[in-house]
Design a protein around this motif. Structure first.
Motif, PDB file in Angstrom:
ATOM      1  N   LEU A 181       0.815  -1.218   0.000  1.00 20.67           N
ATOM      2  CA  LEU A 181       0.000   0.000   0.000  1.00 20.67           C
ATOM      3  C   LEU A 181       0.846   1.265   0.000  1.00 20.67           C
ATOM      4  N   GLY A 182       2.071   1.168   0.463  1.00 25.01           N
ATOM      5  CA  GLY A 182       2.993   2.290   0.372  1.00 25.01           C
ATOM      6  C   GLY A 182       2.903   3.294   1.508  1.00 25.01           C
ATOM      7  N   ASP A 183       3.348   4.510   1.211  1.00 25.22           N
ATOM      8  CA  ASP A 183       3.502   5.538   2.231  1.00 25.22           C
ATOM      9  C   ASP A 183       2.183   6.009   2.836  1.00 25.22           C
ATOM     10  N   GLY A 184       1.075   5.791   2.143  1.00 23.43           N
ATOM     11  CA  GLY A 184      -0.223   6.223   2.668  1.00 23.43           C
ATOM     12  C   GLY A 184      -0.797   5.282   3.706  1.00 23.43           C
ATOM     13  N   ALA A 185      -0.116   4.171   3.936  1.00 26.82           N
ATOM     14  CA  ALA A 185      -0.591   3.185   4.903  1.00 26.82           C
ATOM     15  C   ALA A 185       0.234   3.247   6.179  1.00 26.82           C
ATOM     16  N   GLU A 186      -0.442   3.069   7.277  1.00 28.98           N
ATOM     17  CA  GLU A 186       0.214   3.028   8.589  1.00 28.98           C
ATOM     18  C   GLU A 186      -0.112   1.693   9.235  1.00 28.98           C
ATOM     19  N   LEU A 187       0.922   0.938   9.573  1.00 28.23           N
ATOM     20  CA  LEU A 187       0.756  -0.342  10.258  1.00 28.23           C
ATOM     21  C   LEU A 187       0.993  -0.119  11.743  1.00 28.23           C
ATOM     22  N   VAL A 188      -0.032  -0.401  12.544  1.00 23.24           N
ATOM     23  CA  VAL A 188       0.072  -0.262  13.997  1.00 23.24           C
ATOM     24  C   VAL A 188       0.052  -1.661  14.588  1.00 23.24           C
ATOM     25  N   LEU A 189       1.115  -1.998  15.290  1.00 23.38           N
ATOM     26  CA  LEU A 189       1.261  -3.310  15.909  1.00 23.38           C
ATOM     27  C   LEU A 189       0.896  -3.218  17.383  1.00 23.38           C
ATOM     28  N   PHE A 190      -0.031  -4.058  17.802  1.00 22.04           N
ATOM     29  CA  PHE A 190      -0.428  -4.109  19.212  1.00 22.04           C
ATOM     30  C   PHE A 190       0.271  -5.287  19.873  1.00 22.04           C
ATOM     31  N   LYS A 191       1.127  -4.962  20.822  1.00 24.49           N
ATOM     32  CA  LYS A 191       1.855  -5.992  21.554  1.00 24.49           C
ATOM     33  C   LYS A 191       0.892  -6.752  22.468  1.00 24.49           C
ATOM     34  N   ASP A 192       1.210  -8.003  22.703  1.00 27.86           N
ATOM     35  CA  ASP A 192       0.411  -8.873  23.571  1.00 27.86           C
ATOM     36  C   ASP A 192      -1.045  -8.965  23.130  1.00 27.86           C
ATOM     37  N   ALA A 193      -1.285  -8.938  21.826  1.00 25.18           N
ATOM     38  CA  ALA A 193      -2.627  -9.092  21.291  1.00 25.18           C
ATOM     39  C   ALA A 193      -2.595 -10.100  20.146  1.00 25.18           C
ATOM     40  N   GLY A 194      -3.722 -10.754  19.954  1.00 25.72           N
ATOM     41  CA  GLY A 194      -3.853 -11.709  18.868  1.00 25.72           C
ATOM     42  C   GLY A 194      -4.668 -11.123  17.730  1.00 25.72           C
ATOM     43  N   HIS A 195      -5.550 -11.946  17.175  1.00 27.61           N
ATOM     44  CA  HIS A 195      -6.329 -11.547  16.013  1.00 27.61           C
ATOM     45  C   HIS A 195      -7.438 -10.544  16.360  1.00 27.61           C
ATOM     46  N   ALA A 196      -7.965 -10.615  17.565  1.00 23.21           N
ATOM     47  CA  ALA A 196      -9.101  -9.767  17.951  1.00 23.21           C
ATOM     48  C   ALA A 196      -8.634  -8.554  18.748  1.00 23.21           C
ATOM     49  N   VAL A 197      -7.794  -7.749  18.127  1.00 26.81           N
ATOM     50  CA  VAL A 197      -7.221  -6.573  18.799  1.00 26.81           C
ATOM     51  C   VAL A 197      -8.312  -5.684  19.380  1.00 26.81           C
ATOM     52  N   HIS A 198      -9.368  -5.488  18.630  1.00 32.37           N
ATOM     53  CA  HIS A 198     -10.448  -4.603  19.077  1.00 32.37           C
ATOM     54  C   HIS A 198     -11.117  -5.095  20.358  1.00 32.37           C
ATOM     55  N   LEU A 199     -11.027  -6.378  20.646  1.00 27.19           N
ATOM     56  CA  LEU A 199     -11.575  -6.927  21.882  1.00 27.19           C
ATOM     57  C   LEU A 199     -10.508  -7.047  22.974  1.00 27.19           C
ATOM     58  N   GLU A 200      -9.327  -7.455  22.579  1.00 26.23           N
ATOM     59  CA  GLU A 200      -8.256  -7.710  23.538  1.00 26.23           C
ATOM     60  C   GLU A 200      -7.640  -6.429  24.091  1.00 26.23           C
ATOM     61  N   LYS A 201      -7.560  -5.422  23.280  1.00 31.38           N
ATOM     62  CA  LYS A 201      -6.937  -4.144  23.652  1.00 31.38           C
ATOM     63  C   LYS A 201      -7.871  -3.006  23.256  1.00 31.38           C
ATOM     64  N   SER A 202      -9.119  -3.079  23.698  1.00 24.92           N
ATOM     65  CA  SER A 202     -10.152  -2.163  23.203  1.00 24.92           C
ATOM     66  C   SER A 202      -9.839  -0.693  23.464  1.00 24.92           C
ATOM     67  N   ASN A 203      -9.324  -0.353  24.626  1.00 19.40           N
ATOM     68  CA  ASN A 203      -9.014   1.056  24.910  1.00 19.40           C
ATOM     69  C   ASN A 203      -7.918   1.585  23.993  1.00 19.40           C
ATOM     70  N   ALA A 204      -6.854   0.820  23.859  1.00 15.74           N
ATOM     71  CA  ALA A 204      -5.751   1.233  22.990  1.00 15.74           C
ATOM     72  C   ALA A 204      -6.195   1.242  21.526  1.00 15.74           C
ATOM     73  N   PHE A 205      -7.008   0.280  21.146  1.00 14.02           N
ATOM     74  CA  PHE A 205      -7.537   0.227  19.782  1.00 14.02           C
ATOM     75  C   PHE A 205      -8.373   1.477  19.486  1.00 14.02           C
ATOM     76  N   ASN A 206      -9.284   1.797  20.391  1.00 13.66           N
ATOM     77  CA  ASN A 206     -10.144   2.968  20.193  1.00 13.66           C
ATOM     78  C   ASN A 206      -9.337   4.259  20.132  1.00 13.66           C
ATOM     79  N   LYS A 207      -8.324   4.359  20.973  1.00 20.42           N
ATOM     80  CA  LYS A 207      -7.463   5.543  20.976  1.00 20.42           C
ATOM     81  C   LYS A 207      -6.741   5.681  19.633  1.00 20.42           C
ATOM     82  N   GLN A 208      -6.211   4.582  19.138  1.00 21.27           N
ATOM     83  CA  GLN A 208      -5.484   4.604  17.865  1.00 21.27           C
ATOM     84  C   GLN A 208      -6.424   4.925  16.703  1.00 21.27           C
ATOM     85  N   LEU A 209      -7.606   4.341  16.721  1.00 15.88           N
ATOM     86  CA  LEU A 209      -8.577   4.591  15.661  1.00 15.88           C
ATOM     87  C   LEU A 209      -9.018   6.059  15.669  1.00 15.88           C
TER      88      LEU A 209
END
Length: 94
Positions: A59-87
């Motif tokens: 996707l190139g420079d217009g894409a931002e990859l945010v890696l959530f440590k200590d999270a699996g596939h369901a980031v929005h459930l596992e790290k909901s506060n951090a996910f919401n903040k990032q979104l």
């Protein structure tokens, strides 16, 4: 949480995902010219992190990859506060 979430019938789920992505390449995806947020769990057992890195490169420079440590596939459930903040940060352009 993700370990329990996907423990039930795991082999069938893995087989289904493998079938869905079989023969598909990131390069087959269209390039998105809008800013794009890619959220990935460090321990995602469904889609490995390397796939997220390949998607980011594609996707190139217009894409931002945010890696959530200590999270699996369901980031929005596992790290909901951090996910919401990032979104929120991404949507508001900060």
């Amino acid at each position: 949480m993700s370990q329990n979430m996907f423990a039930d019938r795991r082999e069938e789920r893995v087989e289904l995902v493998n079938h869905v992505i079989a023969g598909r390449k990131v390069s087959d995806l269209p390039v998105i010219h809008q800013k794009t947020l890619i959220i990935w769990g460090e321990h995602d057992q469904i889609f490995p992190l390397e796939l997220g890195n390949r998607l980011k490169r594609h996707l190139g420079d217009g894409a931002e990859l945010v890696l959530f440590k200590d999270a699996g596939h369901a980031v929005h459930l596992e790290k909901s506060n951090a996910f919401n903040k990032q979104l929120k940060k991404f949507l508001l352009g900060f």
